[in-house]
Motif scaffolding. Structure first.
Motif, PDB file in Angstrom:
ATOM      1  N   SER A 206       0.924  -1.078   0.010  1.00 26.97           N
ATOM      2  CA  SER A 206       0.001   0.078  -0.073  1.00 26.97           C
ATOM      3  C   SER A 206       0.708   1.256  -0.136  1.00 26.97           C
ATOM      4  O   SER A 206       2.114   1.314   0.662  1.00 26.97           O
ATOM      5  CB  SER A 206      -0.948  -0.056   1.236  1.00 26.97           C
ATOM      6  OG  SER A 206      -0.304  -0.037   2.452  1.00 26.97           O
ATOM      7  N   VAL A 227      -2.768  -0.908  -3.018  1.00 30.72           N
ATOM      8  CA  VAL A 227      -3.925  -0.092  -2.499  1.00 30.72           C
ATOM      9  C   VAL A 227      -3.308   1.328  -1.972  1.00 30.72           C
ATOM     10  O   VAL A 227      -2.015   1.651  -1.665  1.00 30.72           O
ATOM     11  CB  VAL A 227      -4.473  -0.776  -1.120  1.00 30.72           C
ATOM     12  CG1 VAL A 227      -5.341  -0.070  -0.543  1.00 30.72           C
ATOM     13  CG2 VAL A 227      -4.839  -2.197  -1.602  1.00 30.72           C
ATOM     14  N   VAL A 275      -7.363   0.892  -6.247  1.00 29.13           N
ATOM     15  CA  VAL A 275      -8.120   0.496  -4.989  1.00 29.13           C
ATOM     16  C   VAL A 275      -7.874   1.417  -3.910  1.00 29.13           C
ATOM     17  O   VAL A 275      -6.759   1.518  -3.520  1.00 29.13           O
ATOM     18  CB  VAL A 275      -7.667  -0.950  -4.521  1.00 29.13           C
ATOM     19  CG1 VAL A 275      -8.288  -1.474  -3.253  1.00 29.13           C
ATOM     20  CG2 VAL A 275      -8.015  -1.915  -5.599  1.00 29.13           C
ATOM     21  N   GLY A 277      -8.221   2.358  -0.175  1.00 29.60           N
ATOM     22  CA  GLY A 277      -8.630   2.019   1.398  1.00 29.60           C
ATOM     23  C   GLY A 277      -8.947   3.262   2.253  1.00 29.60           C
ATOM     24  O   GLY A 277      -8.546   4.290   1.720  1.00 29.60           O
ATOM     25  N   SER A 310     -14.646   1.044   1.612  1.00 35.83           N
ATOM     26  CA  SER A 310     -12.982   1.159   1.982  1.00 35.83           C
ATOM     27  C   SER A 310     -12.792   0.937   3.289  1.00 35.83           C
ATOM     28  O   SER A 310     -11.493   0.662   3.693  1.00 35.83           O
ATOM     29  CB  SER A 310     -12.837   2.832   1.485  1.00 35.83           C
ATOM     30  OG  SER A 310     -13.061   3.438   2.548  1.00 35.83           O
ATOM     31  N   VAL A 314     -12.721  -3.454   1.970  1.00 35.93           N
ATOM     32  CA  VAL A 314     -11.350  -3.325   1.334  1.00 35.93           C
ATOM     33  C   VAL A 314     -10.206  -3.049   2.255  1.00 35.93           C
ATOM     34  O   VAL A 314      -9.289  -3.863   2.070  1.00 35.93           O
ATOM     35  CB  VAL A 314     -11.419  -1.856   0.620  1.00 35.93           C
ATOM     36  CG1 VAL A 314     -10.055  -1.441   0.034  1.00 35.93           C
ATOM     37  CG2 VAL A 314     -12.498  -1.905  -0.580  1.00 35.93           C
ATOM     38  N   LEU A 318      -6.742  -5.511   2.810  1.00 37.75           N
ATOM     39  CA  LEU A 318      -5.565  -4.860   2.911  1.00 37.75           C
ATOM     40  C   LEU A 318      -4.762  -5.607   3.912  1.00 37.75           C
ATOM     41  O   LEU A 318      -3.566  -5.883   3.793  1.00 37.75           O
ATOM     42  CB  LEU A 318      -5.674  -3.436   2.670  1.00 37.75           C
ATOM     43  CG  LEU A 318      -4.357  -2.692   3.290  1.00 37.75           C
ATOM     44  CD1 LEU A 318      -3.214  -3.082   1.920  1.00 37.75           C
ATOM     45  CD2 LEU A 318      -4.506  -1.184   3.261  1.00 37.75           C
TER      46      LEU A 318
END
Length: 368
Positions: A206, A227, A275, A277, A310, A314, A318
């Motif tokens: 991420s 992410v 994507v 988050g 999110s 999501v 993650l």
């Protein structure tokens, strides 16, 4: 023997997840006091403050958080105390110390070297592939669930340019590879575009903040499945009212630059299908107001349902806990929050959580 709870006109949602917090401390109205308190407040005292912040987060509906950097193992102690039911708080995944280059955003660069001992590999300061591999191992040895790396400079530090890369591609590959070998995901603090590209190509899981990311870098994130955790609340808080004026002029300039850039970056990320988050960088803004991130996301074009996902499904994916939480379905932990009315119509209802259940245990309910 089940208990029936009548909550009235509410919407039930999975417990919220904040993927970017610093739960063991909180900024004050004085920049220099912040640094002083972190270095001089006894660890035992700081642990009590941390427990109070954890309670605020839980009561605000956040049943899981990821803590991306602390000192003195307070995050590990808090996580373990919550797990043992000694104090109320969210489920925690912790990073222990973030990894930073010498003089970088995670290095305590505000104190003269003749007054403060330079930080060690255990405290996350590393420069070469070998050093950073050892630093990863040390964080895991002492309790890290996730690894945090400072890939670029930061906003609230004096000695680094906010968008400058801080570690080489070779070093990033080594530390990310070691973390993955040990079964840990890696989050990159990263405002700058060049640093983000290097981290993404090195396999980062991420990108946190991402203020200056360009469309081609966002397209790369989309292809790689990286992410984005944009932490809009942090920049919003820093740039609102008198909050920015407590900082030295170089930091005030960085706050302005990052805040101006992040809105277009977020819109570009939505357009690219990255994507996204949910994370707030809580501690920059006070703990407990984390749900304000929802309205900031929707204000920049995100659909309310996507914003809610999110912070639930999501983020659960993650964090690698999507088999346990992130949705309301049979077989998962009972992480449930209730908000008044319909958040798809008014997303700010997420700021008025009236009921919180974590792992089947009720921590907040409406007054009778």
């Amino acid at each position: 023997d089940a208990e029936t709870i009548d909550l009235g006109d509410v919407t039930l949602l999975p417990g919220f997840i904040d993927a970017h917090t610093h739960t063991t401390f909180e900024s004050t109205a004085d920049y220099y006091k912040d640094d002083f308190l972190q270095q001089h407040r006894p660890v035992s005292e700081q642990a009590f403050y941390a427990a109070s912040y954890a309670r605020k987060l839980l009561e605000a509906g956040f049943t899981t958080i990821r803590d991306l950097g602390s000192r003195d193992l307070v995050d590990v102690g808090l996580r373990n105390a919550i797990k043992a039911d000694l104090v109320p708080g969210p489920r925690m995944l912790v990073a222990v110390h973030p990894l930073s280059a010498t003089g970088g955003h995670g290095d305590g660069n505000n104190s003269p070297p003749d007054r403060v001992v330079p930080r060690t590999l255990f405290e996350g300061v590393c420069d070469s592939p070998d050093e950073c591999v050892k630093a990863v191992r040390l964080q895991v040895k002492y309790g890290a669930d996730v690894i945090k790396v400072m890939a670029s400079g930061g906003v609230l530090s004096l000695a680094d340019a906010v968008d400058a890369p801080q570690l080489t591609r070779e070093t990033l590959e080594a530390l990310i590879g070691e973390a993955h070998r040990l079964g840990k995901k890696v989050a990159a603090h990263c405002h700058g575009d060049l640093a983000a590209k290097a981290a993404i190509e090195a396999g980062i899981d991420s990108i946190e903040h991402g203020s200056f990311l360009k469309p081609d870098t966002l397209a790369l994130m989309k292809r790689r499945g990286t992410v984005l955790v944009p932490t809009l609340l942090a920049s919003e808080w820093l740039s609102t009212g008198d909050n920015s004026t407590k900082y030295p002029p170089p930091i005030q300039l960085k706050i302005k630059q990052a805040t101006q850039a992040r809105s277009q970056m977020f819109r570009d990320a939505l357009k690219a299908g990255v994507v996204i988050g949910f994370g707030t960088d809580s501690a920059v803004a006070p703990h407990g107001i984390n749900a304000r991130e929802f309205s900031l996301m929707t204000g920049l074009g995100m659909a309310p349902a996507a914003a809610l996902r999110s912070a639930t499904s999501v983020d659960a994916a993650l964090l690698g806990i999507d088999r346990q939480t992130g949705t309301l379905e049979a077989g998962k932990l009972g992480d449930v929050v209730a908000v008044p009315g319909n958040p798809l119509v008014d997303i700010k209802q997420t700021e008025s959580v009236v009921f919180v259940m974590r792992a089947g245990r009720i921590y907040k309910r409406p007054a009778r």
